[in-house]
Enzyme design. Structure first.
Site, mmCIF file in Angstrom:
data_model
loop_
_atom_site.group_PDB
_atom_site.id
_atom_site.type_symbol
_atom_site.label_atom_id
_atom_site.label_comp_id
_atom_site.label_asym_id
_atom_site.label_seq_id
_atom_site.Cartn_x
_atom_site.Cartn_y
_atom_site.Cartn_z
ATOM 1 N N CYS A 4 0.865 -1.184 0.000
ATOM 2 C CA CYS A 4 0.000 0.000 0.000
ATOM 3 C C CYS A 4 0.902 1.234 0.000
ATOM 4 C CB CYS A 4 -0.933 0.016 1.211
ATOM 5 S SG CYS A 4 -1.826 1.577 1.366
ATOM 6 N N CYS A 7 0.450 3.505 3.051
ATOM 7 C CA CYS A 7 1.065 2.945 4.256
ATOM 8 C C CYS A 7 2.584 3.144 4.212
ATOM 9 C CB CYS A 7 0.728 1.463 4.404
ATOM 10 S SG CYS A 7 -0.931 1.178 5.070
ATOM 11 N N GLY A 92 -13.174 6.259 -9.786
ATOM 12 C CA GLY A 92 -11.768 6.334 -10.171
ATOM 13 C C GLY A 92 -10.810 6.217 -8.998
ATOM 14 N N HIS A 99 -8.612 8.046 1.733
ATOM 15 C CA HIS A 99 -7.984 9.366 1.761
ATOM 16 C C HIS A 99 -8.997 10.416 1.348
ATOM 17 C CE1 HIS A 99 -7.351 7.458 -2.152
ATOM 18 N NE2 HIS A 99 -7.464 8.663 -2.681
HETATM 19 P P1 5GP Z 1 -7.800 8.358 -5.775
HETATM 20 O O1 5GP Z 1 -7.964 8.412 -7.274
HETATM 21 O O2 5GP Z 1 -7.470 6.964 -5.299
HETATM 22 O O3 5GP Z 1 -8.918 8.996 -5.033
HETATM 23 O O4 5GP Z 1 -6.542 9.281 -5.481
HETATM 24 C C1 5GP Z 1 -5.245 8.827 -5.326
HETATM 25 C C2 5GP Z 1 -4.348 10.015 -5.414
HETATM 26 O O5 5GP Z 1 -3.073 9.643 -4.929
HETATM 27 C C3 5GP Z 1 -4.147 10.530 -6.844
HETATM 28 O O6 5GP Z 1 -4.576 11.898 -6.923
HETATM 29 C C4 5GP Z 1 -2.654 10.373 -7.096
HETATM 30 O O7 5GP Z 1 -2.094 11.442 -7.827
HETATM 31 C C5 5GP Z 1 -2.080 10.281 -5.677
HETATM 32 N N1 5GP Z 1 -0.879 9.483 -5.568
HETATM 33 C C6 5GP Z 1 -0.692 8.232 -6.093
HETATM 34 N N2 5GP Z 1 0.532 7.783 -5.771
HETATM 35 C C7 5GP Z 1 1.119 8.750 -5.014
HETATM 36 C C8 5GP Z 1 2.385 8.850 -4.370
HETATM 37 O O8 5GP Z 1 3.245 7.966 -4.433
HETATM 38 N N3 5GP Z 1 2.630 9.990 -3.678
HETATM 39 C C9 5GP Z 1 1.722 10.994 -3.584
HETATM 40 N N4 5GP Z 1 2.074 12.072 -2.875
HETATM 41 N N5 5GP Z 1 0.511 10.930 -4.167
HETATM 42 C C10 5GP Z 1 0.224 9.823 -4.876
HETATM 43 ZN ZN ZN Z 2 -2.535 1.542 3.470
#
Ligand code: 5GP
Ligand code: ZN
Length: 110
Positions: A4, A7, A92, A99
């Protein structure tokens, strides 16, 4: 939780631009910002979905939102912001660790 990404950020195993941290949440910059300011507010407890919420977690999410509201000016969001939780594939959701997106720093398009 193995594999993860959030995590791993929480554990300090991969870097992130952290803006706030306490015993139960961390706030860091999104790596691919969709607004001038795009922060992710992440409970340290691993659970994947809003739909995994129970009474204890709903209190945690409530406290997290309270902290967001209090810290918004510190984050540069005094003129307003948007809070988003993506739930599942149709929304998405790519990272399966709950989060809260916090977007602002400009007038948002919709
Ligand atoms: P979701 O689409 O799951 O709601 O949002 C996940 C978010 O996590 C995305 O906006 C993506 O840009 C961000 N994200 C994914 N991997 C990383 C990472 O390794 N570091 C950071 N700071 N953000 C990440
Ligand atoms: Zn996690």
């Amino acid at each position: 939780m193995e594999d993860c990404i959030f995590c791993k950020i929480i554990a300090g195993q991969i870097p992130a631009k952290k803006k706030y941290e306490d015993h139960e949440i961390v706030v860091f910059e999104d790596i691919e910002p969709k607004a001038k300011i795009h922060l992710l507010c992440v409970p340290k407890e691993h659970f994947a979905y809003l739909s995994d919420m129970d009474g204890v977690r709903s209190a945690l999410i409530g406290r997290t939102l309270q902290k967001v509201a209090k810290l918004a000016p510190v984050f540069g969001l005094k003129d307003g912001y948007r809070v988003i939780i993506n739930q599942g594939d149709n929304a998405g959701q790519t990272v399966k660790h709950l989060h809260i997106h916090l977007l602002g720093g400009e007038t948002l398009p919709f």
